[in-house]
Scaffold this active site. Structure first.
Site, PDB file in Angstrom:
ATOM      1  N   GLY A 138      12.239  -9.408  26.741  1.00 29.91           N
ATOM      2  CA  GLY A 138      11.082 -10.242  26.406  1.00 29.91           C
ATOM      3  C   GLY A 138      11.399 -11.273  25.325  1.00 29.91           C
ATOM      4  N   ILE A 156      10.537 -11.729  21.983  1.00 31.63           N
ATOM      5  CA  ILE A 156      11.055 -11.359  20.657  1.00 31.63           C
ATOM      6  C   ILE A 156      12.265 -10.435  20.809  1.00 31.63           C
ATOM      7  CG2 ILE A 156      10.473 -10.362  18.412  1.00 31.63           C
ATOM      8  CD1 ILE A 156       7.506 -11.071  19.057  1.00 31.63           C
ATOM      9  N   SER A 212       1.390  -5.503  14.491  1.00 28.49           N
ATOM     10  CA  SER A 212       0.796  -6.843  14.503  1.00 28.49           C
ATOM     11  C   SER A 212      -0.222  -6.974  13.387  1.00 28.49           C
ATOM     12  CB  SER A 212       0.109  -7.035  15.854  1.00 28.49           C
ATOM     13  OG  SER A 212      -0.743  -8.147  15.807  1.00 28.49           O
ATOM     14  N   ALA A 213      -0.387  -8.207  12.926  1.00 27.15           N
ATOM     15  CA  ALA A 213      -1.423  -8.477  11.915  1.00 27.15           C
ATOM     16  C   ALA A 213      -2.807  -8.180  12.451  1.00 27.15           C
ATOM     17  CB  ALA A 213      -1.340  -9.941  11.494  1.00 27.15           C
ATOM     18  N   TYR A 265      -6.113  -4.293  22.621  1.00 24.87           N
ATOM     19  CA  TYR A 265      -4.708  -4.529  22.269  1.00 24.87           C
ATOM     20  C   TYR A 265      -4.453  -4.146  20.811  1.00 24.87           C
ATOM     21  CZ  TYR A 265      -0.632  -7.051  20.529  1.00 24.87           C
ATOM     22  OH  TYR A 265       0.540  -7.358  19.888  1.00 24.87           O
ATOM     23  N   LYS A 269      -2.205  -0.965  18.933  1.00 26.54           N
ATOM     24  CA  LYS A 269      -1.204  -1.066  17.853  1.00 26.54           C
ATOM     25  C   LYS A 269      -1.612  -0.169  16.677  1.00 26.54           C
ATOM     26  CE  LYS A 269       1.654  -4.067  19.620  1.00 26.54           C
ATOM     27  NZ  LYS A 269       3.007  -3.681  19.996  1.00 26.54           N
ATOM     28  N   PHE A 317       2.922 -11.753  12.045  1.00 26.87           N
ATOM     29  CA  PHE A 317       1.847 -12.744  12.078  1.00 26.87           C
ATOM     30  C   PHE A 317       2.041 -13.559  13.367  1.00 26.87           C
ATOM     31  CE2 PHE A 317      -0.969 -11.938   8.573  1.00 26.87           C
ATOM     32  CZ  PHE A 317      -0.361 -10.794   8.106  1.00 26.87           C
ATOM     33  N   GLY A 371     -13.740 -13.641  19.204  1.00 28.25           N
ATOM     34  CA  GLY A 371     -12.809 -12.721  18.548  1.00 28.25           C
ATOM     35  C   GLY A 371     -11.842 -13.377  17.575  1.00 28.25           C
TER      36      GLY A 371
HETATM   37  P1  NAD Z   1       7.019  -9.955  25.787  1.00 26.91           P
HETATM   38  O1  NAD Z   1       5.995  -9.644  26.798  1.00 26.91           O
HETATM   39  O2  NAD Z   1       7.801 -11.209  25.933  1.00 26.91           O
HETATM   40  O3  NAD Z   1       8.050  -8.732  25.668  1.00 26.91           O
HETATM   41  C1  NAD Z   1       7.685  -7.406  25.915  1.00 26.91           C
HETATM   42  C2  NAD Z   1       8.711  -6.825  26.874  1.00 26.91           C
HETATM   43  O4  NAD Z   1       8.381  -5.453  27.114  1.00 26.91           O
HETATM   44  C3  NAD Z   1       8.737  -7.519  28.229  1.00 26.91           C
HETATM   45  O5  NAD Z   1      10.068  -7.843  28.557  1.00 26.91           O
HETATM   46  C4  NAD Z   1       8.160  -6.502  29.195  1.00 26.91           C
HETATM   47  O6  NAD Z   1       8.728  -6.628  30.485  1.00 26.91           O
HETATM   48  C5  NAD Z   1       8.523  -5.200  28.504  1.00 26.91           C
HETATM   49  N1  NAD Z   1       7.644  -4.065  28.812  1.00 26.91           N
HETATM   50  C6  NAD Z   1       6.288  -4.021  28.770  1.00 26.91           C
HETATM   51  N2  NAD Z   1       5.842  -2.791  29.066  1.00 26.91           N
HETATM   52  C7  NAD Z   1       6.951  -2.026  29.286  1.00 26.91           C
HETATM   53  C8  NAD Z   1       7.147  -0.675  29.639  1.00 26.91           C
HETATM   54  N3  NAD Z   1       6.116   0.160  29.828  1.00 26.91           N
HETATM   55  N4  NAD Z   1       8.413  -0.228  29.810  1.00 26.91           N
HETATM   56  C9  NAD Z   1       9.463  -1.053  29.633  1.00 26.91           C
HETATM   57  N5  NAD Z   1       9.334  -2.348  29.303  1.00 26.91           N
HETATM   58  C10 NAD Z   1       8.088  -2.832  29.124  1.00 26.91           C
HETATM   59  O7  NAD Z   1       6.303  -9.903  24.357  1.00 26.91           O
HETATM   60  P2  NAD Z   1       6.861 -10.321  22.925  1.00 26.91           P
HETATM   61  O8  NAD Z   1       6.100 -11.505  22.475  1.00 26.91           O
HETATM   62  O9  NAD Z   1       8.335 -10.356  22.924  1.00 26.91           O
HETATM   63  O10 NAD Z   1       6.336  -9.090  22.070  1.00 26.91           O
HETATM   64  C11 NAD Z   1       7.155  -7.980  21.753  1.00 26.91           C
HETATM   65  C12 NAD Z   1       6.358  -6.981  20.957  1.00 26.91           C
HETATM   66  O11 NAD Z   1       5.851  -7.602  19.786  1.00 26.91           O
HETATM   67  C13 NAD Z   1       5.144  -6.435  21.707  1.00 26.91           C
HETATM   68  O12 NAD Z   1       5.013  -5.071  21.416  1.00 26.91           O
HETATM   69  C14 NAD Z   1       3.984  -7.210  21.117  1.00 26.91           C
HETATM   70  O13 NAD Z   1       2.785  -6.495  21.184  1.00 26.91           O
HETATM   71  C15 NAD Z   1       4.450  -7.398  19.678  1.00 26.91           C
HETATM   72  N6  NAD Z   1       3.821  -8.552  19.027  1.00 26.91           N
HETATM   73  C16 NAD Z   1       3.967  -9.795  19.579  1.00 26.91           C
HETATM   74  C17 NAD Z   1       3.323 -10.885  18.987  1.00 26.91           C
HETATM   75  C18 NAD Z   1       3.448 -12.253  19.597  1.00 26.91           C
HETATM   76  O14 NAD Z   1       2.662 -13.129  19.217  1.00 26.91           O
HETATM   77  N7  NAD Z   1       4.403 -12.519  20.487  1.00 26.91           N
HETATM   78  C19 NAD Z   1       2.561 -10.706  17.807  1.00 26.91           C
HETATM   79  C20 NAD Z   1       2.466  -9.431  17.262  1.00 26.91           C
HETATM   80  C21 NAD Z   1       3.108  -8.346  17.882  1.00 26.91           C
HETATM   81  N1  UFG Z   2      -5.921 -21.952  19.676  1.00 22.70           N
HETATM   82  C1  UFG Z   2      -6.508 -23.098  20.169  1.00 22.70           C
HETATM   83  N2  UFG Z   2      -6.283 -23.428  21.465  1.00 22.70           N
HETATM   84  C2  UFG Z   2      -5.506 -22.675  22.299  1.00 22.70           C
HETATM   85  C3  UFG Z   2      -4.905 -21.507  21.784  1.00 22.70           C
HETATM   86  C4  UFG Z   2      -5.142 -21.161  20.468  1.00 22.70           C
HETATM   87  O1  UFG Z   2      -7.206 -23.794  19.444  1.00 22.70           O
HETATM   88  O2  UFG Z   2      -5.359 -23.033  23.479  1.00 22.70           O
HETATM   89  C5  UFG Z   2      -6.127 -21.607  18.252  1.00 22.70           C
HETATM   90  C6  UFG Z   2      -6.800 -20.257  18.047  1.00 22.70           C
HETATM   91  O3  UFG Z   2      -8.207 -20.390  18.061  1.00 22.70           O
HETATM   92  C7  UFG Z   2      -6.233 -19.842  16.683  1.00 22.70           C
HETATM   93  C8  UFG Z   2      -4.822 -20.457  16.659  1.00 22.70           C
HETATM   94  O4  UFG Z   2      -4.851 -21.476  17.648  1.00 22.70           O
HETATM   95  O5  UFG Z   2      -6.972 -20.433  15.651  1.00 22.70           O
HETATM   96  C9  UFG Z   2      -3.732 -19.452  17.029  1.00 22.70           C
HETATM   97  O6  UFG Z   2      -4.053 -18.820  18.257  1.00 22.70           O
HETATM   98  P1  UFG Z   2      -2.988 -17.928  19.063  1.00 22.70           P
HETATM   99  O7  UFG Z   2      -3.654 -17.479  20.324  1.00 22.70           O
HETATM  100  O8  UFG Z   2      -1.702 -18.644  19.182  1.00 22.70           O
HETATM  101  O9  UFG Z   2      -2.731 -16.691  18.083  1.00 22.70           O
HETATM  102  P2  UFG Z   2      -3.740 -15.616  17.494  1.00 22.70           P
HETATM  103  O10 UFG Z   2      -3.668 -15.726  16.009  1.00 22.70           O
HETATM  104  O11 UFG Z   2      -5.062 -15.689  18.115  1.00 22.70           O
HETATM  105  O12 UFG Z   2      -3.082 -14.245  18.020  1.00 22.70           O
HETATM  106  C10 UFG Z   2      -1.720 -13.928  17.789  1.00 22.70           C
HETATM  107  C11 UFG Z   2      -1.215 -13.064  18.930  1.00 22.70           C
HETATM  108  C12 UFG Z   2      -1.897 -11.751  18.947  1.00 22.70           C
HETATM  109  C13 UFG Z   2      -1.799 -11.100  17.600  1.00 22.70           C
HETATM  110  C14 UFG Z   2      -2.329 -12.034  16.540  1.00 22.70           C
HETATM  111  C15 UFG Z   2      -2.172 -11.461  15.168  1.00 22.70           C
HETATM  112  O13 UFG Z   2      -1.437 -13.698  20.167  1.00 22.70           O
HETATM  113  O14 UFG Z   2      -1.250 -10.906  19.877  1.00 22.70           O
HETATM  114  O15 UFG Z   2      -1.613 -13.260  16.593  1.00 22.70           O
HETATM  115  O16 UFG Z   2      -0.847 -11.127  14.974  1.00 22.70           O
HETATM  116  F1  UFG Z   2      -2.528  -9.979  17.617  1.00 22.70           F
END
Ligand code: NAD
Ligand code: UFG
Length: 349
Positions: free
Chosen positions: A13, A15, A127-128, A151, A155, A186, A306
């Site tokens: 994925g 990250i 996650s935050a 979600y 977490k 974040f 939300g």
């Molecule tokens: P992503 O979807 O790109 O990566 C997650 C990976 O996990 C994917 O490759 C998916 O195929 C794999 N996966 C999902 N369920 C699985 C399972 N049951 N078994 C095996 N593989 C599985 O997401 P990401 O953005 O890289 O996020 C990674 C982690 O960080 C996640 O746990 C997400 O909740 C957390 N996180 C992400 C963000 C963000 O904004 N990207 C913010 C806070 C926390």
């Molecule tokens: N936003 C827009 N237009 C869009 C998308 C987002 O205006 O099309 C705004 C949102 O309202 C927010 C900011 O951009 O003010 C950031 O939004 P994101 O959806 O990029 O991120 P969030 O802060 O809502 O959420 C992210 C992750 C969540 C995680 C959260 C806190 O998507 O998974 O940060 O870590 F839970």
């Protein structure tokens, strides 16, 4: 000489793939388990290309206990970085059971498999979003918790389970205690500087940065700015955006600390990974246009349900205890996002 072997769940994925690069470059052996539900194996081929090193990939679901046990049997794993999970807030409201099954049950199975294999070092992607309402918009680790969607609650539940697991060590007088870092991200954005790996969202992106870059490249027509009447300096939502490479560096620092004498007797500790500074949606658009020279067409739309007005990290604990702080600025984050977007307009096809 190679260091230890780290199991990276969700390593294909967004990250996780960046974490694989950082681990390989730091001479760790890397084993990835991913069910490819939200990723493509091409990301891992590119990780190998960037690092000129190979990793071991198992296509499996972390809820498959037998598959996990076989991996722990075959590989000499000493620590786990656990990224696997589902992450779309809106989808989690429509499919709560799927989210709890994947994220919470998946982590239970992983923790059981780790326990049976006596692998007790874990770095977890939190996650935050686990933070509840508070008087300050700059979140510190000891602020009250209380997520507001399935979600986020998944977490939060995982954090609670891992805290319980660690607390049980003193009850049972465990010989080798759990050492767990809960990393509260974040808003991760950006991509590896090569432009070879990056965020490849399925369908229309939910998050701001991939949406902005798809508008800039002409894939999407117009960005909706969700609300301009928030109590922030320009009325739009403020977030703490962090470069994904800085973020994964924090994971390696956490792993070092788990293996140091600070964690000799085990423990489970949460750390914020953010820059400590917030940017509004309008500031993101403006900076994007300056850095890339492209126009980002947008309109003001109603608030998204939300969403918080403002949220950013107090990153001091991670600095003090992990020796980590974010190095890259918003221009870097945007330049790297754009580089990835231009080189891969259709993602990993
Ligand atoms: P992503 O979807 O790109 O990566 C997650 C990976 O996990 C994917 O490759 C998916 O195929 C794999 N996966 C999902 N369920 C699985 C399972 N049951 N078994 C095996 N593989 C599985 O997401 P990401 O953005 O890289 O996020 C990674 C982690 O960080 C996640 O746990 C997400 O909740 C957390 N996180 C992400 C963000 C963000 O904004 N990207 C913010 C806070 C926390
Ligand atoms: N936003 C827009 N237009 C869009 C998308 C987002 O205006 O099309 C705004 C949102 O309202 C927010 C900011 O951009 O003010 C950031 O939004 P994101 O959806 O990029 O991120 P969030 O802060 O809502 O959420 C992210 C992750 C969540 C995680 C959260 C806190 O998507 O998974 O940060 O870590 F839970």
């Amino acid at each position: 000489m190679s260091k230890q072997t780290v199991l990276v769940t969700g390593g294909a994925g967004y990250i996780g793939s960046h974490a694989c690069i950082e681990l390989l470059e730091a001479e760790y052996q890397v084993v990835v388990v991913d069910n490819l539900s939200n990723s493509k194996p091409e990301s891992l081929r590119r990780v190998e290309r960037i690092t000129d090193k190979s990793l071991q990939f198992y296509e499996a679901d972390i809820r498959d206990k037998q598959a996990l046990a076989a991996i722990f049997n075959r590989e000499s794993i000493t620590a786990v970085m656990h990224f696997a999970g589902l992450k779309a807030v809106g989808e989690s409201c429509a499919q709560p059971l799927n989210y709890y099954h994947n994220n919470v049950y998946g982590t239970l199975v992983l923790a059981e498999a780790m326990s049976e294999a006596n692998v007790k070092q874990l770095v977890f992607s939190s996650s935050a979003t686990v933070y509840g309402e508070s008087a300050s918009v700059q979140y510190a680790e000891d602020f009250p918790l209380g997520a507001i969607n399935p979600y986020g609650r998944s977490k939060f539940m995982i954090e609670e389970i891992l805290r319980d697991l660690s607390a049980a060590d003193s009850v049972i007088g465990a010989q080798s205690p759990w050492k767990i870092a809960l990393l509260r991200y974040f808003n991760p954005i950006g991509a590896h500087e090569s432009g070879l790996i990056g965020e490849d969202p399925n369908g229309i992106p939910n998050n701001l940065m991939p949406y902005v870059s798809q508008v800039a490249i002409g894939k999407l027509e117009q960005l909706s700015v969700f609300g301009d009447d928030y109590p922030t300096h320009d009325g739009t939502g403020v977030r703490d955006y962090i470069h994904v490479v800085d973020l994964v560096k924090g994971h390696l620092k956490a792993l070092d600390v788990l293996q140091s004498e600070k964690f000799e007797s085990g423990g489970c500790k949460a750390y914020n990974l953010g820059t400590g500074r917030g940017y509004s949606v309008l500031e993101i658009i403006k900076t994007f246009e300056t850095v890339t020279g492209r126009k980002v067409d947008y309109k003001i739309a109603p608030r998204r349900a939300g969403d918080l007005a403002e949220c950013f990290a107090n990153p001091e604990l991670a600095y003090k205890e992990l020796g980590w702080k974010a190095e890259k600025n918003l221009d870097d984050m945007i330049a790297d996002t754009w580089n990835w977007q231009c080189q891969n307009p259709q993602g990993y096809v």
